[in-house]
Design an enzyme around this catalytic site. Sequence first.
Site, mmCIF file in Angstrom:
data_model
loop_
_atom_site.group_PDB
_atom_site.id
_atom_site.type_symbol
_atom_site.label_atom_id
_atom_site.label_comp_id
_atom_site.label_asym_id
_atom_site.label_seq_id
_atom_site.Cartn_x
_atom_site.Cartn_y
_atom_site.Cartn_z
ATOM 1 N N HIS A 190 5.505 21.913 -1.596
ATOM 2 C CA HIS A 190 5.155 22.431 -0.265
ATOM 3 C C HIS A 190 5.910 21.744 0.866
ATOM 4 C CE1 HIS A 190 0.995 24.354 -1.365
ATOM 5 N NE2 HIS A 190 1.940 24.624 -2.262
ATOM 6 N N THR A 246 0.808 -1.225 0.000
ATOM 7 C CA THR A 246 0.000 0.000 0.000
ATOM 8 C C THR A 246 0.838 1.271 0.000
ATOM 9 O OG1 THR A 246 0.018 -0.001 2.405
ATOM 10 C CG2 THR A 246 -1.841 -1.123 1.328
HETATM 11 C C1 RB5 Z 1 2.436 -7.064 3.048
HETATM 12 O O1 RB5 Z 1 1.442 -8.050 2.955
HETATM 13 C C2 RB5 Z 1 1.794 -5.710 3.278
HETATM 14 O O2 RB5 Z 1 1.303 -5.633 4.556
HETATM 15 C C3 RB5 Z 1 2.801 -4.595 3.016
HETATM 16 O O3 RB5 Z 1 3.311 -4.723 1.720
HETATM 17 C C4 RB5 Z 1 2.278 -3.185 3.113
HETATM 18 O O4 RB5 Z 1 1.130 -3.022 2.356
HETATM 19 C C5 RB5 Z 1 2.167 -2.649 4.462
HETATM 20 O O5 RB5 Z 1 1.880 -1.474 4.689
#
Ligand code: RB5
Length: 150
Positions: free
Chosen positions: A98, A67
């Site tokens: 910024h 993510t």
């Molecule tokens: C791994 O499964 C996932 O938790 C990691 O890649 C990330 O998204 C964590 O913030």
Amino acid sequence: MKIVMGSDHAGFDLKNHLAEHLRSQGHEVIDVGAHSTESVDYPTYGAKAARTVASGEADRAILVCGTGQGIGMAANKVPGVRCAIVSDPYSAKLSREHNDANALAIGARVVGAGVAEDIIDIWTTTEFLGGRHGRRVSMLAELDSIEPGE
Ligand code: RB5
């Protein structure tokens, strides 16, 4: 620019793709891992890359996990590092103008390779505006040395 890149297993493929993209533009890339899609822990690689920027060994860090959240949080624990967790080109631009972001975290499960390329192209070519933003970024630096409860 000298750009350090780090990822966990979830970000491994996109990290490699973006590393090639950056090299093709003439940037020097330092890859601190991960080195495969075998499961690893994102704090290890977020911190490694962030320390490389904090020490001055690299100009910027680009980080990838599933993510972007975890690896970006890890990078932001390192004093002197301002990591923007970004999934759109507008935020990438403003994080430079910024916030003078010196690290960028992207989620490989959030954005595709094309959007990720646009994000890093904007992020690597946009300058910090300074002025009133400089004062605020200095205030961020002060937070690096504040003890809990202060
Ligand atoms: C791994 O499964 C996932 O938790 C990691 O890649 C990330 O998204 C964590 O913030």
